[in-house]
Design a protein around this motif. Structure first.
Motif, short mmCIF file in Angstrom:
data_model
loop_
_atom_site.label_atom_id
_atom_site.label_comp_id
_atom_site.label_asym_id
_atom_site.label_seq_id
_atom_site.Cartn_x
_atom_site.Cartn_y
_atom_site.Cartn_z
N VAL B 5 0.33 -0.83 0.17
CA VAL B 5 0.05 0.21 0.15
C VAL B 5 1.49 1.40 0.03
CG1 VAL B 5 -1.73 1.61 1.43
CG2 VAL B 5 -2.16 -0.95 1.25
N ILE B 6 1.24 1.54 0.44
CA ILE B 6 2.55 2.01 0.62
C ILE B 6 4.40 1.59 0.71
CG2 ILE B 6 4.17 4.31 1.86
CD1 ILE B 6 0.98 5.39 3.02
N LYS B 7 5.05 2.62 0.27
CA LYS B 7 6.92 2.48 -0.44
C LYS B 7 7.49 3.58 -0.15
CE LYS B 7 9.56 -1.02 -2.75
NZ LYS B 7 9.36 -1.85 -4.37
N ILE B 8 8.28 3.04 1.07
CA ILE B 8 9.23 4.66 1.40
C ILE B 8 10.51 3.96 0.58
CG2 ILE B 8 9.76 6.54 2.65
CD1 ILE B 8 6.11 6.29 4.01
N LEU B 26 10.37 2.12 4.64
CA LEU B 26 9.04 1.18 5.16
C LEU B 26 8.48 1.60 3.99
CD1 LEU B 26 7.86 2.17 7.97
CD2 LEU B 26 6.28 3.46 6.82
N GLU B 27 7.90 0.27 4.39
CA GLU B 27 6.62 -0.90 3.19
C GLU B 27 5.37 -1.56 3.93
OE1 GLU B 27 8.83 -2.90 0.66
OE2 GLU B 27 7.20 -4.78 0.81
N ILE B 28 4.45 -0.58 3.93
CA ILE B 28 3.03 -1.13 4.71
C ILE B 28 2.14 -2.20 3.90
CG2 ILE B 28 1.04 -0.38 5.58
CD1 ILE B 28 2.94 2.29 6.42
N ILE B 62 7.82 7.67 -2.42
CA ILE B 62 7.35 7.53 -2.05
C ILE B 62 5.89 6.41 -2.93
CG2 ILE B 62 5.40 7.70 -0.56
CD1 ILE B 62 6.53 10.13 0.39
N GLU B 63 5.47 5.38 -3.17
CA GLU B 63 4.84 4.92 -4.14
C GLU B 63 3.46 4.92 -2.82
OE1 GLU B 63 6.29 1.73 -6.12
OE2 GLU B 63 8.27 3.20 -7.19
N LYS B 68 3.35 6.77 -8.20
CA LYS B 68 4.00 7.85 -7.01
C LYS B 68 2.89 8.53 -7.06
CE LYS B 68 9.20 7.39 -8.44
NZ LYS B 68 10.00 8.41 -9.49
N MET B 69 3.30 8.92 -5.72
CA MET B 69 2.48 9.88 -5.09
C MET B 69 2.79 11.53 -5.84
SD MET B 69 -0.13 11.06 -3.37
CE MET B 69 -1.39 11.62 -2.59
#
Lengths: 391, 313
Positions: B5-8, B26-28, B62-63, B68-69
């Motif tokens: 969901v989120i990859k930083i 971070l990876e969520i 940040i994805e 990409k956001m």
């Protein structure tokens, strides 16, 4: 249209206080306009003074001069005693004393120009100068007749007739026909003279807190996270601001229509309305600038008063521009209200300038330049706000 | 493997000379309740602001949902719900109007929006306050309104930035129960807090942040296993000699013994029945003692061991 709807709902919440502004100040504006309506000059009456006269010459010329003055003023014959003369002046029994010295007629015949007569006056009274001017004019005319070969008797008689004719046949001629207005049109001009302060106050007081709310750091951040685009949000805010400004402006147009009838939509009335339209973008731009600094409600009121009241005083909203000092007017030229009032004066004919459409559009143009400049400042202020919020 | 969901990756954010986020990774995953734990000023909110494109950053990527956001990624923003640390609502709108406003920023269909707003009101139990203005609400109710405004549009990812700050225990429990329920309904949650108990209570995975760095990441148990301490025994005792303390230190799995203010603290690493061993020793030596406590390590202990300072500093 969520942003727009929330804008209108928020605006509606401040409606009672804005209406209070509207009612109080519009009542005052109407009252002032009514007072101004009665001041139009349509008749003439020359000033009649009580003039004390001491005739030491007892000649035909001195008698003719006395007769001439008696036709316009109340003449009181006085004894030639300095104390008596000063007492009469001090107690305002007379406002002007003319002393015709011995040899007055001889001096007149010999063509002497200076010291033909003496006067005793109350200092600082403008009417004294007015009598001086009447006597000098009369004597100049007599001398003119004498130099033209007339006998003293004829010269005196013709001069008296000439001046009495002039005095009795004063007609008020207005060289600017456009300034002959009906009572309601005069009321309209006066009404539109006063609205810059009220309209600017209403827009600044109403719009600034709404924009400040939308631009409040946390709320702005939260809204930025939404899927409604920035362009859409800004357009909706702009639409809300325009709607709010037009609503306030509409209230004034409606009020002037109610109080002054259909003449509001006459050519002159429409020119006033169009001129007042300039106040909208101007006030909105000011509001945008102020709200960029997120002021509190009290600070907003303070800034609003400084701006709208200050500009109104300097630019001639409350005091006619013709009665303002040159220095004040020099400063006022750098403020948009000055050009609004100048245009209003131009339409009403109370300006030194004759009304022309070129002059009218020039004044509108200057106001548009101010609006452009203020919006540019608002843009910079908005950028600064965003930078502050990101920091 | 499903897209995170989120990859930083390698996120760096500077404010002049201050490095707020320092090479943060971070990876969520989908369906997680992910806790970002750290003291005030550790960079949690800055990270959230970067994820939401509210802040630009100096380095890294940040994805969100594999994309990409950007500030204009409105399709991604549609799927994100945000509950800010500071309550962000209009004072001039009622509870209902506020929720409707924020929901309307995402949902254009009037009927659907009405349904979602009603559901959000019911979810945060603000039905009887729907016509109240925010100024009339207590701190706890205001927080619940803030949450309702963030979740009304039924986002797939919900970010809650310290949503329980200055909230009474009753409201706090309601908020935490609500978050677990949202997760049960399918939303991925990112929960930032400096309250370790809350994070431990609801989060499936936790990242501990300090000075803008991700210093540890895993489940609560995984984090606790990372540190030496597995049990802390506290015994009230009037006095104890240095010799006894030395003897206690020589017991199996005991690695630290300390006495202060009438309390004997014995730290153990691993092993079982540590408490029994310590008490047996005290009885054998005929040392009388008062109350006895045995505590398992907390996230604060993890933070203390990794950073050398208390989480609540």
């Amino acid at each position: 249209m969520q942003v727009f709807k929330a804008f209108i709902k928020t605006a509606f919440k401040s409606f009672p206080s804005i209406m209070l502004y509207f009612i109080i100040f519009t009542s005052l504006a109407l009252l002032m306009a009514y007072a101004y309506t009665d001041t139009t000059s349509s008749s003439f009456k020359s000033v009649e003074l009580q003039i004390g006269i001491v005739d030491k010459d007892h000649s035909a010329a001195s008698a003719a001069l006395s007769e001439y003055l008696d036709s316009m003023h109340e003449l009181i014959s006085l004894e030639n005693q300095k104390e008596v003369l000063l007492d009469r002046l001090f107690y305002r029994d007379v406002e002007y004393i003319l002393v015709i010295p011995e040899g007055f007629e001889d001096n007149l015949l010999s063509g002497k120009d200076t010291n033909l007569f003496e006067t005793v006056q109350i200092p600082g009274i403008y009417s004294s100068a007015f009598v001086d001017q009447q006597i000098n004019s009369y004597l100049k005319t007599v001398k003119l007749y004498l130099s033209g070969g007339y006998s003293l008797e004829d010269a005196l008689s013709h001069s008296t007739d000439t001046f009495l004719d002039t005095a009795n046949n004063v007609q008020i001629v207005n060289f600017n026909e456009d300034t002959q207005h009906s009572a309601s049109l005069v009321g309209i001009f006066s009404f539109y003279q006063f609205i810059p302060y009220v309209l600017a106050s209403m827009i600044l007081c109403g719009l600034t807190p709404i924009l400040t709310t939308f631009w409040q750091k946390d709320l702005a951040k939260r809204i930025s996270c939404s899927s409604t685009s920035l362009i859409s949000r800004n357009l909706q805010l702009a639409l809300g601001s325009v709607t709010y400004a037009f609503f306030n402006w509409g209230l004034f147009i409606l009020t002037s229509r109610i109080f002054y009838g259909a003449e509001v939509f006459s050519e002159k009335g429409l020119l006033c309305i169009l001129n007042s339209l300039m106040l909208l973008p101007l006030s909105v731009a000011l509001s945008l600038i102020i709200s960029s600094f997120s002021p509190s409600w009290n600070a907003t009121n303070m800034i609003n008063n400084i701006l709208s009241l200050g500009m109104s005083f300097i630019c001639g909203v409350f005091i006619p521009q013709s009665q303002l000092g040159e220095n004040v007017l020099a400063v006022a030229k750098f403020l948009p209200f000055y050009w609004y009032i100048k245009n209003n004066d131009l339409i009403s004919g109370s300006s030194d300038e004759l009304f022309t459409y070129t002059a009218y559009w020039q004044n509108i143009g200057v106001q548009l330049l101010f609006i452009g400049a203020l919006f540019a400042i608002a843009l910079v202020a908005s950028k600064m706000r965003l930078a502050r919020q990101e920091a | 493997m499903s897209t995170p969901v989120i990859k930083i990756e390698n996120l760096v954010k500077r404010y002049s000379d201050l490095v707020a986020i320092d090479h943060f990774n971070l990876e969520i995953k989908d369906g997680e309740i992910f806790g970002l734990l750290g003291p005030n000023g550790s960079g949690k909110t800055t990270t959230i602001n970067c994820i939401l494109s509210l802040l630009s950053f100096d380095k890294g990527t940040i994805e969100v949902f594999g994309k990409k956001m950007h500030p204009d990624s409105y399709d991604l923003k549609r799927q994100i719900g945000i509950v800010m640390q500071n309550v962000a609502v209009f004072d001039t709108l009622t509870v209902y109007e506020n929720i409707d406003y924020f929901c309307g920023l995402y949902i254009k269909d009037k009927n659907l929006r009405k349904q979602y707003v009603e559901e959000a009101i019911a979810f945060v139990e603000l039905d009887q306050f729907r016509k109240f203005y925010p100024k009339k609400l207590s701190g706890g109710l205001l927080r619940r309104l803030n949450i309702a405004c963030g979740i009304a549009h039924k986002p797939k990812l919900i970010i809650l930035d310290e949503p329980t700050v200055a909230v009474d225990p009753q409201s706090r429990n309601k908020i935490l129960e609500g978050i677990v329920e949202l997760n049960r309904q399918g939303a991925t949650i990112i929960y930032t807090s400096h309250y370790m108990e809350e994070v431990e209570q609801i989060c499936t995975r936790i990242a501990i942040m300090d000075s803008g760095k991700n210093i540890a990441c895993g489940t609560a148990d995984e984090l606790k296993q990372m540190i030496k301490k597995s049990e802390k025994i506290t015994i009230e005792i009037s006095s104890i000699s240095d010799e006894h303390m030395k003897n206690l230190l020589s017991l199996p799995h005991v690695y630290d013994v300390d006495y202060s203010n009438g309390q004997l603290n014995v730290s153990c690493s691993g092993g079982r029945h540590n408490l029994i061993h310590v008490l047996e020793y005290l009885q054998q030596q005929d040392l009388s003692f008062g109350r006895v406590y045995s505590e398992l390590p907390t996230l604060n202990d993890v933070f203390l061991e990794v950073t050398g300072k208390e989480l609540r500093d």
